[in-house]
Scaffold this motif. Structure first.
Motif, PDB file in Angstrom:
ATOM      1  N   TYR A  23      17.115   2.555  11.280  1.00  0.00           N
ATOM      2  CA  TYR A  23      16.310   2.545  12.505  1.00  0.00           C
ATOM      3  C   TYR A  23      16.942   3.455  13.558  1.00  0.00           C
ATOM      4  N   GLY A  26      16.644   7.144  12.460  1.00  0.00           N
ATOM      5  CA  GLY A  26      15.288   7.676  12.627  1.00  0.00           C
ATOM      6  C   GLY A  26      14.974   7.996  14.072  1.00  0.00           C
ATOM      7  N   THR A  27      15.322   7.055  14.961  1.00  0.00           N
ATOM      8  CA  THR A  27      15.100   7.308  16.389  1.00  0.00           C
ATOM      9  C   THR A  27      15.963   8.461  16.874  1.00  0.00           C
ATOM     10  N   PRO A 305       8.402   9.585  12.814  1.00  0.00           N
ATOM     11  CA  PRO A 305       9.432   8.547  12.714  1.00  0.00           C
ATOM     12  C   PRO A 305       8.939   7.190  13.196  1.00  0.00           C
ATOM     13  N   ASN A 308       6.960   5.457  10.469  1.00  0.00           N
ATOM     14  CA  ASN A 308       7.867   4.934   9.442  1.00  0.00           C
ATOM     15  C   ASN A 308       8.600   3.695   9.931  1.00  0.00           C
ATOM     16  N   LEU A 309       9.009   3.710  11.204  1.00  0.00           N
ATOM     17  CA  LEU A 309       9.712   2.559  11.753  1.00  0.00           C
ATOM     18  C   LEU A 309       8.795   1.345  11.864  1.00  0.00           C
TER      19      LEU A 309
END
Length: 433
Positions: A23, A26-27, A305, A308-309
């Motif tokens: 997480y 990705g961020t 992203p 996806n998150l």
């Protein structure tokens, strides 16, 4: 209450290390990419010394000639005769300066009595150059209008070059050899960053000392050549009036030419538009298309992203159904559980933002030669060094806007799965149905 949420969020991070790492990564990657684009935009368009007036500056970096008989055309930078007729006569701007950019020829710099020869970056300017750009003089003064007109061999050096040649920045009045001709140091200025694209050099000289370079090419009747023009407007609202005046002066100029018409292609450009059209000297940039492309790139970097998150958050909510059901059975309210989940997400986003900020600085530093360097048409470097101060990189506004946008997207990606999970009946949640 918030301390309890924080402790619970930290405990959840430790219990779900893989999810937390993915997480945050990705961020962080999303923020890194957007920050790199934002920093590049800031470097090329913000008011950075000595280009402290970019918000009211306009650029003419190339022109085009059309044969009056309609047979072919060509493009290049401008010649001094064209600049005098089409731009020096302008009344609307506060100031107009022409430059002979660095890299037009090899430059050999040497101090008499010293056998060391230095290949420097030399820019030709007029006297108005020192009014348009705000340099900080450590020694001496710039050459005057009279000295420029007379073509006197004077030069302004940056601090690094002055120390390299004379071991001091107090070099005004000293002499040196430039391409085997003697020049006098008129003044010494503080080093400027290479991102100051229209003023960056190690040495500045009157371009009237190079009559053959500024006269233009015979192939176009000396309309085009090797020079650029920087125009300083009194205020940004004058941009349209400046374009109209330039267009009218060019129209008059074309009545005096024999074989070719000089075409501006909707120039002068703003600094941003000039940056976007650097690679195309034949056509003016399609601004709407450019803006749409930039917006699309930013949205892709942030939305992909986030999508996806969202899937990851929904999967994690499914694994926590029994926990949420038991807590609801013991009286926990949906609001309390939702706030805890959002608080966990907030912490993850904040950590991802810090990782993204650090990643953007590392990426800019590692790729600064490619991203921020100046290059000649043949790929040779026109940058002596690229020095980035913390003040150039740290821009709280850019980071703040990017983090807030990611925070909103990430909160939405957590809110929907969490709300759906909390609406399930307690018995179903405990049995994970």
């Amino acid at each position: 209450m918030y301390k309890v949420y924080f402790r619970q969020a930290m405990q959840m991070l430790r219990q779900n290390k893989f999810f937390s790492i993915v997480y945050i990564t990705g961020t962080g990657l999303a923020i890194t990419m957007v920050m790199v684009l934002a920093i590049l935009y800031y470097f090329r368009t913000a008011d950075i010394a000595p280009e402290t007036n970019r918000d009211r500056m306009m650029i003419v970096q190339h022109g085009k000639v059309n044969n009056k008989k309609g047979q072919g055309y060509g493009s290049s930078k401008l010649s001094y005769p064209t600049i005098k007729e089409c731009f020096y006569r302008m009344q609307t701007p506060e100031a107009v300066t022409a430059i002979l950019p660095i890299g037009e020829q090899s430059e050999f710099i040497q101090v008499q009595g010293n056998n060391d020869v230095y290949n420097g970056l030399v820019m030709g300017t007029d006297a108005a150059f020192w009014k348009v750009f705000q340099f900080s003089f450590l020694s001496g003064i710039p050459y005057t209008e009279e000295e420029f007109i007379s073509g006197i061999k004077k030069a302004v050096l940056n601090e690094s070059l002055a120390r390299r040649l004379f071991n001091t920045s107090d070099a005004a009045g000293k002499t040196f050899m430039l391409n085997f001709e003697e020049y006098i140091v008129s003044g010494v200025v503080k080093d400027i960053p290479s991102i100051a694209k229209y003023s960056y050099a190690e040495m500045w000289i009157p371009f009237t000392t190079r009559p053959l370079q500024i006269q233009g090419g015979s192939w176009c009747d000396y309309i085009l050549g090797h020079m650029k023009v920087c125009i300083l407007a009194k205020k940004p609202g004058d941009f349209d009036a400046i374009r109209q005046e330039a267009k009218e002066l060019c129209r008059r100029y074309n009545t005096t030419t024999v074989q070719y018409d000089f075409v501006l292609n909707n120039q002068p450009d703003t600094v941003f538009h000039a940056w976007m059209s650097e690679g195309d000297s034949f056509n003016s940039p399609e601004l709407l298309k450019i803006y749409l492309q930039i917006i699309l790139i930013i949205l892709l970097l942030l939305l992909v992203p986030s999508i996806n998150l969202t899937g990851m958050t929904a999967s994690r909510m499914k694994k926590r159904m029994e926990e949420l059901g038991i807590r609801k059975a013991f009286g926990a309210e949906n609001r309390t559980l939702l706030m805890q989940i959002l608080y966990e997400n907030l912490l993850l986003t904040f950590l991802g933002g810090l990782a993204g900020l650090l990643g953007s600085y590392i990426l800019i530093y590692l790729l600064k030669g490619w991203l921020l360097g100046n290059y000649n048409w043949d790929g040779s470097s026109l940058t002596a060094s690229i020095d980035l101060s913390p003040g150039m990189l740290i821009n709280p506004a850019i980071f703040g806007y990017t983090l807030i946008f990611c925070l909103v997207l990430n909160l939405m990606s957590a809110l929907v799965p969490a709300w759906r999970a909390l609406r399930r009946p307690i018995v179903d949640a405990i049995n994970d149905k």
